[in-house]
Design a protein around this motif. Structure first.
Motif, short mmCIF file in Angstrom:
data_model
loop_
_atom_site.label_atom_id
_atom_site.label_comp_id
_atom_site.label_asym_id
_atom_site.label_seq_id
_atom_site.Cartn_x
_atom_site.Cartn_y
_atom_site.Cartn_z
N HIS A 131 0.84 -1.20 0.00
CA HIS A 131 0.00 0.00 0.00
C HIS A 131 0.88 1.25 0.00
CE1 HIS A 131 -3.89 -1.99 0.56
NE2 HIS A 131 -3.27 -2.81 1.40
N HIS A 132 1.96 1.20 0.77
CA HIS A 132 2.87 2.34 0.86
C HIS A 132 3.47 2.65 -0.52
CE1 HIS A 132 5.76 5.03 2.82
NE2 HIS A 132 6.70 4.48 2.08
N TYR A 133 3.89 1.60 -1.21
CA TYR A 133 4.50 1.80 -2.53
C TYR A 133 3.46 2.35 -3.52
CZ TYR A 133 6.81 0.87 -6.96
OH TYR A 133 7.36 1.01 -8.22
N LEU A 134 2.28 1.77 -3.53
CA LEU A 134 1.24 2.23 -4.46
C LEU A 134 0.83 3.68 -4.18
CD1 LEU A 134 -0.97 -1.00 -4.57
CD2 LEU A 134 0.44 -0.08 -6.43
N LYS A 135 0.81 4.05 -2.92
CA LYS A 135 0.49 5.44 -2.57
C LYS A 135 1.57 6.38 -3.08
CE LYS A 135 -0.63 8.40 1.39
NZ LYS A 135 -0.80 8.44 2.88
N GLU A 136 2.84 5.97 -2.92
CA GLU A 136 3.95 6.79 -3.42
C GLU A 136 3.89 6.96 -4.93
OE1 GLU A 136 7.67 5.17 -2.10
OE2 GLU A 136 7.75 6.55 -0.39
N GLN A 137 3.43 5.90 -5.62
CA GLN A 137 3.36 5.94 -7.08
C GLN A 137 2.08 6.60 -7.57
OE1 GLN A 137 6.01 4.91 -8.97
NE2 GLN A 137 6.97 4.66 -6.96
N LYS A 138 1.25 7.04 -6.60
CA LYS A 138 -0.04 7.69 -6.94
C LYS A 138 -0.91 6.78 -7.81
CE LYS A 138 1.57 12.49 -6.53
NZ LYS A 138 2.83 12.17 -5.87
N PHE A 139 -0.95 5.50 -7.42
CA PHE A 139 -1.77 4.52 -8.15
C PHE A 139 -3.25 4.81 -7.90
CE2 PHE A 139 -3.96 0.34 -8.28
CZ PHE A 139 -3.71 0.02 -9.60
N ASN A 140 -4.00 4.98 -8.95
CA ASN A 140 -5.42 5.36 -8.83
C ASN A 140 -6.39 4.21 -9.06
OD1 ASN A 140 -4.95 8.14 -8.30
ND2 ASN A 140 -4.50 8.47 -10.48
N GLY A 141 -5.87 3.02 -9.33
CA GLY A 141 -6.73 1.88 -9.62
C GLY A 141 -7.31 1.26 -8.36
N ASN A 142 -8.08 0.21 -8.53
CA ASN A 142 -8.71 -0.52 -7.44
C ASN A 142 -7.69 -1.46 -6.80
OD1 ASN A 142 -10.73 -1.43 -5.73
ND2 ASN A 142 -11.37 -3.04 -7.15
N ILE A 143 -7.58 -1.43 -5.46
CA ILE A 143 -6.66 -2.30 -4.73
C ILE A 143 -7.47 -3.33 -3.96
CG2 ILE A 143 -4.83 -2.43 -3.01
CD1 ILE A 143 -4.18 0.51 -3.61
N ILE A 144 -7.25 -4.60 -4.27
CA ILE A 144 -7.97 -5.71 -3.61
C ILE A 144 -6.99 -6.44 -2.71
CG2 ILE A 144 -9.25 -7.86 -3.96
CD1 ILE A 144 -10.06 -6.76 -6.71
N GLU A 145 -7.30 -6.53 -1.42
CA GLU A 145 -6.43 -7.21 -0.46
C GLU A 145 -6.94 -8.62 -0.21
OE1 GLU A 145 -5.37 -6.32 4.13
OE2 GLU A 145 -4.72 -4.78 2.70
#
Length: 232
Positions: A131-145
């Motif tokens: 999550h930390h990495y995706l936030k840094e990359q400004k990922f705007n897609g859907n994240i499924i855990e």
């Protein structure tokens, strides 16, 4: 004979009381993933604590809740975590000795899209670095855990997500079958894992660092890496 819940709780309390009485200097951590890297880290930290006359006790504990338990002082810390946990777990103190490095990987179907072009990603619960990495990359897609690697790969194979993020040392520890589809693997980043202790053990921080440096300098660390077939 079936043990009633209250009796079982009493047995657990007595068990840990026995540990405390037998050895006042002890720390308790949750069981790590079954991987060569985790076994190496546990062996190294056990020796470091032994230098300080402490015993390390490992218990089975739900990994999804282990970080919260460590931050709240229920566990004495975390055997190995990366620095992405620090912002939200300020009761944990890093021992500034890198235990090992690991790779954050992206698995995706064979298509020209890069991470920023994907609409959905599946991540493994219990590892905040994703999550930390995706936030840094400004990922705007859907994240499924999800709870396991098999579910991640099934979602990818069924085209329910466009990519999955994995940690290479967890990947090696799990048994799974790759889906029969064209897949690409992309290295996203490399991180170091560190040992963390709860702030109630602040007095141990510098001592643990000295112990780990001692084990590094006398060749013990190198020998353990060789034992578990890890690159230095």
């Amino acid at each position: 004979m079936q043990i009633q819940p209250n009796a079982l709780f009493l047995l657990v309390v007595l068990f840990f009381s026995k540990i405390t009485l037998a050895n006042h200097n002890s720390v308790i951590f949750n069981r790590p993933a079954d991987s060569a890297q985790a076994s190496y880290a546990l062996a190294l930290l056990t020796l470091a604590y032994k230098e300080l006359n402490y015993e390390v006790h490992i218990i089975d504990f739900n990994r999804q809740n282990a970080l919260l338990a460590a931050n709240n002082g229920v566990l004495d810390g975390q055997l190995g975590r990366d620095i992405s946990i620090e912002a939200d777990n300020q009761n944990l103190i890093r021992i500034n000795y890198p235990l090992f490095d690991y790779k954050l990987l992206l698995f995706k179907n064979c298509q020209p899209n890069t991470l920023d072009k994907l609409d959905s990603i599946a991540v493994l619960s219990g590892y905040p670095v994703q999550h930390h990495y995706l936030k840094e990359q400004k990922f705007n897609g859907n994240i499924i855990e999800v709870k396991n690697i098999t579910t991640q790969l099934n979602l990818l194979a069924q085209h329910k997500v466009e990519g999955v993020i994995m940690l290479d040392f967890v990947l090696k520890a799990d048994n799974f079958a790759l889906p029969e589809t064209c897949m690409q693997t992309q290295l996203l980043s490399t991180f170091s894992l560190y040992h963390y202790v709860h702030k109630k053990h602040a007095a141990l921080v510098s001592k643990l660092l000295n112990a780990l440096n001692k084990l590094h300098n006398n060749g013990t660390t190198r020998a353990l890496r060789a034992k578990y077939n890890l690159k230095y």
